[in-house]
Design an enzyme around this catalytic site. Sequence first.
Site, mmCIF file in Angstrom:
data_model
loop_
_atom_site.group_PDB
_atom_site.id
_atom_site.type_symbol
_atom_site.label_atom_id
_atom_site.label_comp_id
_atom_site.label_asym_id
_atom_site.label_seq_id
_atom_site.Cartn_x
_atom_site.Cartn_y
_atom_site.Cartn_z
ATOM 1 C CG HIS A 86 58.685 112.022 -66.091
ATOM 2 N ND1 HIS A 86 60.042 111.898 -66.123
ATOM 3 C CD2 HIS A 86 58.430 113.141 -65.375
ATOM 4 C CE1 HIS A 86 60.598 112.883 -65.442
ATOM 5 N NE2 HIS A 86 59.636 113.663 -64.980
HETATM 6 N N1 UDP Z 1 62.271 107.153 -59.180
HETATM 7 C C1 UDP Z 1 61.749 106.151 -58.363
HETATM 8 N N2 UDP Z 1 60.960 105.193 -58.950
HETATM 9 C C2 UDP Z 1 60.691 105.167 -60.277
HETATM 10 C C3 UDP Z 1 61.247 106.180 -61.108
HETATM 11 C C4 UDP Z 1 62.018 107.170 -60.515
HETATM 12 O O1 UDP Z 1 61.979 106.136 -57.154
HETATM 13 O O2 UDP Z 1 59.951 104.266 -60.731
HETATM 14 C C5 UDP Z 1 63.089 108.198 -58.549
HETATM 15 C C6 UDP Z 1 64.462 108.350 -59.134
HETATM 16 O O3 UDP Z 1 65.357 107.438 -58.549
HETATM 17 C C7 UDP Z 1 64.783 109.801 -58.835
HETATM 18 C C8 UDP Z 1 63.447 110.481 -58.892
HETATM 19 O O4 UDP Z 1 62.467 109.442 -58.782
HETATM 20 O O5 UDP Z 1 65.303 109.938 -57.529
HETATM 21 C C9 UDP Z 1 63.291 111.197 -60.211
HETATM 22 O O6 UDP Z 1 62.005 111.646 -60.322
HETATM 23 P P1 UDP Z 1 61.332 112.026 -61.709
HETATM 24 O O7 UDP Z 1 62.039 111.343 -62.810
HETATM 25 O O8 UDP Z 1 59.875 111.778 -61.546
HETATM 26 O O9 UDP Z 1 61.501 113.597 -61.763
HETATM 27 P P2 UDP Z 1 62.668 114.588 -62.237
HETATM 28 O O10 UDP Z 1 63.926 114.175 -61.560
HETATM 29 O O11 UDP Z 1 62.743 114.543 -63.729
HETATM 30 O O12 UDP Z 1 62.204 115.929 -61.760
#
Ligand code: UDP
Length: 361
Positions: A206
């Site tokens: 993403h």
């Molecule tokens: N996550 C979720 N459903 C999804 C994809 C990710 O619940 O379809 C959760 C994942 O388990 C983690 C969090 O979202 O806890 C990560 O978020 P994201 O990847 O959007 O952001 P980042 O961590 O890169 O800031």
Amino acid sequence: MQIATILGARPQFIKAAAVSRVFAQQPSIEEVLIHTGQHFDRNMSEVFFHELGIQDPHYHLGINGLSHGAMTGRMLEEIEKVLMQLKPKLVLVYGDTDSTLAGALAAAKLNIPIAHVEAGLRAFSQSIPEEVNRVLTDHVAEILFTPTDHADQNLIREGIDQSKIFQVGDVMYDATLLFSALAASKSHVLKDCTLEPQSYFLATIHRPQNTDTPGSLRLICTLLESIAKEVSVVWPVHPRAKKQMMKFGIRMDRVRCIDPVGYLDMIELERNASLILTDSGGVQKEAYFHRVPCVTLRPETEWVELVEQGWNIVLPPSADIQFMAESILQRAYIKGNEVQLYGSGKAAERIAELLTMKYGD
Ligand code: UDP
């Protein structure tokens, strides 16, 4: 003591699920949730409040879909109004999104102390929007809750007073421990997707650097399609990636693209995967929490200890798809060292304890 917590994006709901339930058990803490609206789809926001038992936000600002500057500016303005009304003892922010920075700036301008959870993370690249948010937030925060030694060292190197830094562990580890049993009993995502444990790779992509130009997104999609010739790949597609795929006319034939899932389904998808391919910060750590090998499709990672301990490799997307696909396929089933990297699962309790000690009435 009233704490105003600012949140707005998916990973912040998951972090808050671990922290807010500990706050709720403390008679001396009253928490007010301010949701900026950054993530707003049902499966990017509401589902987390519902299934993780987070109280409904007291304020919902409904700000989304704007450029970084416009969104941060609008959030700053609206959060300031709420904070002027509430006059909380403390503002708490999580991570590194535009909501984090807007909350921190609004509080700083009103001289309200700021606590930053997940402080000290650095990718050492100013071209990443989150890097700007986290560096600025760390430098206006009064109390910095870090997950690791590396994070502490980053802050000290930037001249932040050591007395403000508290290594508490990682609240996402708390969340994984809290919700894993519930996920195992409630989720039927594997059945719904007809996936057998240990027989598939899980992908999440993403970040703007991977999704925002046709070249970079096409490269990643081609790579995933190529891997899917050998092993099933399931990809819960983030709304940003979906929008860009439609805009660039990218179609996936072999990869199983599904809508974003709730956290309980995500735990089950992660736990049973034989490899995780991601550009997400949170998912890299969760791969390790479930002891699943991980490949990060970025030139760098903030979570360097995962690479040092052999749980993650960083593989910047390149045009040599065959080389990339082979490197990734070889990586599956290679485990890292059995070490405890992110605390003991009690980060939220430490946070509540420290805040009560420092700011309690
Ligand atoms: N996550 C979720 N459903 C999804 C994809 C990710 O619940 O379809 C959760 C994942 O388990 C983690 C969090 O979202 O806890 C990560 O978020 P994201 O990847 O959007 O952001 P980042 O961590 O890169 O800031």
